[in-house]
Motif scaffolding. Structure first.
Motif, mmCIF file in Angstrom:
data_model
loop_
_atom_site.group_PDB
_atom_site.id
_atom_site.type_symbol
_atom_site.label_atom_id
_atom_site.label_comp_id
_atom_site.label_asym_id
_atom_site.label_seq_id
_atom_site.Cartn_x
_atom_site.Cartn_y
_atom_site.Cartn_z
ATOM 1 N N UNK A 154 -3.993 -50.059 -56.309
ATOM 2 C CA UNK A 154 -3.062 -49.904 -55.192
ATOM 3 C C UNK A 154 -2.826 -48.424 -54.916
ATOM 4 N N UNK A 155 -2.137 -48.144 -53.832
ATOM 5 C CA UNK A 155 -1.991 -46.756 -53.402
ATOM 6 C C UNK A 155 -1.166 -45.929 -54.385
ATOM 7 N N UNK A 156 -0.205 -46.556 -55.062
ATOM 8 C CA UNK A 156 0.607 -45.804 -56.027
ATOM 9 C C UNK A 156 -0.240 -45.330 -57.200
ATOM 10 N N UNK A 157 -1.070 -46.233 -57.733
ATOM 11 C CA UNK A 157 -1.936 -45.854 -58.849
ATOM 12 C C UNK A 157 -2.948 -44.793 -58.419
ATOM 13 N N UNK A 158 -3.457 -44.924 -57.203
ATOM 14 C CA UNK A 158 -4.422 -43.952 -56.681
ATOM 15 C C UNK A 158 -3.803 -42.567 -56.573
ATOM 16 N N UNK A 159 -2.615 -42.503 -56.001
ATOM 17 C CA UNK A 159 -1.950 -41.209 -55.831
ATOM 18 C C UNK A 159 -1.528 -40.621 -57.180
ATOM 19 N N UNK A 160 -1.100 -41.466 -58.107
ATOM 20 C CA UNK A 160 -0.746 -40.964 -59.442
ATOM 21 C C UNK A 160 -1.956 -40.333 -60.118
ATOM 22 N N UNK A 161 -3.105 -40.981 -59.988
ATOM 23 C CA UNK A 161 -4.335 -40.441 -60.578
ATOM 24 C C UNK A 161 -4.665 -39.078 -59.971
ATOM 25 N N UNK A 162 -4.599 -38.985 -58.635
ATOM 26 C CA UNK A 162 -4.948 -37.733 -57.972
ATOM 27 C C UNK A 162 -3.937 -36.632 -58.271
ATOM 28 N N UNK A 163 -2.661 -36.995 -58.379
ATOM 29 C CA UNK A 163 -1.651 -36.006 -58.770
ATOM 30 C C UNK A 163 -1.953 -35.472 -60.165
ATOM 31 N N UNK A 164 -2.310 -36.377 -61.048
ATOM 32 C CA UNK A 164 -2.539 -35.994 -62.435
ATOM 33 C C UNK A 164 -3.720 -35.037 -62.583
ATOM 34 N N UNK A 194 -3.862 -47.336 -43.355
ATOM 35 C CA UNK A 194 -3.622 -48.364 -42.335
ATOM 36 C C UNK A 194 -2.184 -48.870 -42.408
ATOM 37 N N UNK A 195 -1.553 -48.629 -43.558
ATOM 38 C CA UNK A 195 -0.136 -48.960 -43.732
ATOM 39 C C UNK A 195 0.682 -47.697 -43.498
ATOM 40 N N UNK A 196 1.456 -47.685 -42.428
ATOM 41 C CA UNK A 196 2.224 -46.490 -42.055
ATOM 42 C C UNK A 196 3.221 -46.071 -43.135
ATOM 43 N N UNK A 197 3.679 -47.007 -43.949
ATOM 44 C CA UNK A 197 4.717 -46.697 -44.930
ATOM 45 C C UNK A 197 4.235 -45.777 -46.048
ATOM 46 N N UNK A 198 2.935 -45.688 -46.237
ATOM 47 C CA UNK A 198 2.424 -44.894 -47.365
ATOM 48 C C UNK A 198 2.158 -43.441 -46.977
ATOM 49 N N UNK A 199 2.394 -43.072 -45.730
ATOM 50 C CA UNK A 199 2.086 -41.711 -45.287
ATOM 51 C C UNK A 199 2.781 -40.638 -46.125
ATOM 52 N N UNK A 200 4.071 -40.738 -46.386
ATOM 53 C CA UNK A 200 4.725 -39.689 -47.192
ATOM 54 C C UNK A 200 4.098 -39.533 -48.574
ATOM 55 N N UNK A 201 3.781 -40.652 -49.213
ATOM 56 C CA UNK A 201 3.181 -40.601 -50.550
ATOM 57 C C UNK A 201 1.806 -39.958 -50.499
ATOM 58 N N UNK A 202 0.991 -40.352 -49.525
ATOM 59 C CA UNK A 202 -0.355 -39.798 -49.399
ATOM 60 C C UNK A 202 -0.302 -38.321 -49.034
ATOM 61 N N UNK A 203 0.625 -37.959 -48.154
ATOM 62 C CA UNK A 203 0.745 -36.556 -47.760
ATOM 63 C C UNK A 203 1.124 -35.679 -48.946
ATOM 64 N N UNK A 204 2.014 -36.155 -49.772
ATOM 65 C CA UNK A 204 2.398 -35.401 -50.959
ATOM 66 C C UNK A 204 1.200 -35.211 -51.889
ATOM 67 N N UNK A 205 0.388 -36.259 -52.027
ATOM 68 C CA UNK A 205 -0.802 -36.184 -52.872
ATOM 69 C C UNK A 205 -1.819 -35.205 -52.296
ATOM 70 N N UNK A 206 -2.063 -35.296 -51.007
ATOM 71 C CA UNK A 206 -3.030 -34.407 -50.375
ATOM 72 C C UNK A 206 -2.577 -32.956 -50.425
#
Length: 745
Positions: A154-164, A194-206
């Motif tokens: 899921x997107x949370x696990x993906x972003x956690x991995x990339x943050x790490x 495709x899910x608008x709600x994840x934009x803040x999380x993805x932006x922080x990761x990027x």
């Protein structure tokens, strides 16, 4: 399963040297190779070991690009200067961790895991990777498992991995195996957006990833693997698909800034800061970026993504040319002092590609300075160069004003024969297409081309054959003894040149009309069979030439229409010949198709051709077929009487009831009109008594698939000479991959 969370290895960053895994720790290479053979993932095994690319971190191949050889020693030597690179020591993955991820891989490949369980398993496995992301992502075998985990979590696990692993992301991206993991992560992020709600999380990761990229920008840009990852990241920030780098249409956005490929809103502020940081870091080493193959590709992507943002482009492009930032801020975009260097750089493969993109995206005032300061007085020199001629083609294709065309013509217009002798037919094709688009120098172009291939004491009948085989003719030592070479493939750019010529007004192309209608019957047949040659016949039939001359050419193909219809490319020519024939010729064509209709129906193009020409109708009821054809022709005339332009020219739909049509319509109108007539003549509704004339799709009548052919013509509307993909001529399309474009003149 074995948990290895308590035995996580700590990765450390160093600034000394890169030590590959198989050098740092003694690995059983035989066992590793056997394990690699078992892996079924689609990734090429590369010679020289695995892991971090010690010898190729800053690999360059700028001088080996097909038709663009390295021709300038001055800049070739400068490419050996590489930027200082950060480095990282990678430890070998311990056996227990290897076993754990092998079990995970086997579990994911089994059919016993549903979608929800798969997501949980992938997330848990990524948690076990914390602290050793670099080692796992750059391991040739385990990296495949990491890709599967990043695709399934899921997107949370993906972003956690990339943050790490953000601080190690540049090194992962520059690794042979790690680059695949990095690109998979980027594509997975794009899918989750495709899910608008994840934009803040993805932006922080990027943001975390981009910060590290900026700190290592030159290393990543000029690395073979890193360049790919970085371009995918740039596309994600822009909001376009990562695979669209070769599809971005930079012609339309030059005026409106809309690519038409957006998949989401993107991250404009992050994109701006990433580009700004990368270019700032590379500014002191701009020469490296100019001549490096992979760095050039990144810059090209940046420029395409900035189309429509003129202020940004006015600032970035002069810096890339080596101009001082101070002069740029004062509005002096191109300094005279850098012109000699820029001209020499255009003889380099990487920079010539970059200059093509610069000319496509440059704002108008900057483009004008490039014309008058950089290219003026160097056009023939660059046109003669194996690499520089591509930049000249791009320049000519994007001219907007007649005075610019006059400048170009003054330098190379009188040297068309010289260019053709050097094999620079692409420059000539661009020149002819642009003269047509700007409606200037048309007569001069036609006359200059005739003089180039035909001397004053020769018959004009040799003009078309020599252009069709333009390379063979000019490379022939004894041109006086040159003859039509049977069974030889015709030249693509020669075909493009003739297609453009036949769009000129009839009074300008009389020698070409005389030449094509004077060809021997067997030569016309060979032209019709050739994918490039058949395009020339179709262009002639679409021209303003008199209808009787068109039918004279069609008559040379009698007895061979059945044979031609069986070939995909020449089947279009058969249909075109049918449209421009009179009643007797149409009957002759259809009669020949009746004899091969069984075999023809089994081909890709056969059903369309049989239906369009109503071959079955002719075979069963010839009298009714003739009546139906006469009815359609009557409606065509009624349409032209009502909607025609009123110009006394040969129509593209010359009828069989008269030698010359009185009116001429736009090709799209004629095509639409034909579709409408075919529908309403069969339904019994008078065409001109319909409530409205609308452009309706015929896809429904043909089972949802409309039989069509993509163009291989010179694009005169946009001004760019190009050969696009077409179903009947795939072998002529040029392919671009990994920055290695084979472009031969």
């Amino acid at each position: 399963m074995v948990s290895v969370g308590s035995r996580a290895l700590t990765s450390r960053r160093h600034k000394t040297c890169i030590v590959p895994e198989d050098h740092l720790m003694g690995e059983d290479k035989l066992a590793h190779k056997s394990g690699r053979k078992k892996n079924t993932m689609n990734r090429k095994a590369e010679r020289g070991g695995h892991g971090f690319d010690e010898n190729n971190t800053h690999k360059k191949a700028s001088g080996t690009d097909g038709g663009r050889p390295n021709s300038n020693k001055k800049f070739t030597d400068s490419k050996s200067i590489s930027a200082p690179q950060s480095s990282l020591i990678r430890k070998q993955v311990d056996p227990e961790t290897t076993k754990y991820f092998t079990e995970i891989s086997n579990l994911l490949e089994s059919d016993n895991v549903d979608f929800e369980e798969r997501s949980v398993i992938c997330g848990n496995a990524l948690e076990e990777a914390v602290g050793k992301e670099f080692e796992l992502a750059t391991d040739y075998i385990i990296s495949h498992t990491m890709q599967s985990l990043l695709e399934g979590c899921n997107v949370e696990a993906l972003c956690n991995f990339l943050h790490s692993c953000a601080n190690q992301f540049p090194f992962i991206a520059m690794d042979r195996s790690g680059s695949h993991v990095a690109e998979t992560a980027i594509k997975s992020l794009a899918m989750h957006l495709q899910d608008e709600d994840v934009y803040p999380l993805v932006e922080d990761t990027l943001t975390a990833i981009c910060k590290e990229i900026v700190a290592n920008s030159l290393d990543v840009m000029c690395n073979c693997q890193g360049s790919h990852v970085l371009r995918s990241l740039l596309h994600l920030c822009k909001g376009v698909p990562p695979e669209s780098s070769e599809r971005l249409n930079v012609k339309a956005p030059r005026f409106n800034g809309d690519h038409g490929f957006h998949i989401q809103r993107g991250f404009p502020d992050l994109l701006k800061s990433l580009i700004s940081g990368m270019l700032k870091g590379a500014r002191k080493d701009v020469r490296i970026v100019q001549v490096d193959q992979y760095g050039s590709l990144v810059i090209q992507t940046i420029l395409k993504l900035l189309v429509g943002q003129d202020e940004e482009l006015r600032h970035i492009i002069p810096i890339l040319l080596g101009c001082s930032e101070k002069d740029v801020l004062e509005g002096n975009y191109v300094q005279i002092s850098v012109v000699p260097d820029v001209v020499d750089l255009m003889k380099e493969t990487a920079f010539s590609h970059l200059m093509e993109v610069i000319l496509e995206v440059a704002p108008e005032n900057l483009f004008n300075e490039l014309v008058t300061k950089v290219f003026q007085n160097s056009l023939f020199e660059l046109s003669s160069d194996p690499c520089g001629n591509f930049a000249v083609q791009a320049l000519i294709s994007h001219l907007k004003y007649k005075d610019q065309m006059e400048l170009v013509w003054s330098e190379i217009g009188t040297k068309i024969r010289d260019l053709l002798e050097m094999g620079r037919s692409g420059v000539v094709a661009s020149l002819i297409a642009t003269s047509q688009r700007l409606q200037t120098h048309e007569q001069k172009c036609c006359e200059a081309l005739v003089r180039a291939v035909c001397s004053t004491n020769e018959s004009p009948k040799c003009i078309v054959p020599r252009i069709l085989f333009i390379d063979r003719y000019f490379f022939c030592e004894d041109k006086a003894k040159w003859n039509f070479p049977s069974g030889v493939k015709m030249h693509v750019r020669g075909s493009l040149i003739l297609q453009a010529v036949f769009r000129y007004r009839t009074e300008l192309i009389q020698p070409y009309i005389t030449s094509i209608t004077s060809m021997e019957d067997n030569h016309v047949l060979e032209v019709a069979k050739d994918p490039s040659g058949s395009r020339v016949i179709e262009a002639f039939l679409n021209s303003d030439a008199p209808a009787k001359l068109k039918r004279r050419l069609i008559m040379k193909l009698r007895g061979h229409f059945g044979e031609l219809s069986m070939q995909l490319s020449s089947s279009f020519t058969v249909e075109k010949c049918y449209n421009f024939s009179n009643m007797s010729l149409r009957e002759a064509i259809v009669s020949e198709l009746v004899a091969v209709r069984c075999d023809l129906s089994k081909t890709k193009q056969g059903p369309h051709l049989l239906r369009t020409l109503d071959v079955e109708g002719f075979a069963s009821q010839p009298d009714q077929w003739r009546s139906k054809q006469a009815s359609r022709e009557s409606v065509y005339k009624e349409f032209h009487d009502t909607f025609g332009s009123g110009k006394s020219k040969s129509s593209k739909a010359d009828g069989f009831l008269a030698d010359n049509s009185k009116y001429r319509s736009h090709p799209k109108d004629v095509k639409t009109m034909r579709q409408e007539i075919e529908h309403h003549t069969t339904s019994g509704i008078p065409f001109l008594k319909m409530s409205g004339f609308k452009n309706k799709s015929e896809k429904g009548r043909h089972g949802g698939k409309q039989y069509s052919r993509a163009s291989m013509d010179i694009d005169t509307s946009g001004g760019k000479t190009k050969t696009s993909k077409r179903k009947r001529n795939k072998d002529q399309s040029e392919k671009t991959a990994s920055g290695k474009r084979k472009r031969k003149m």
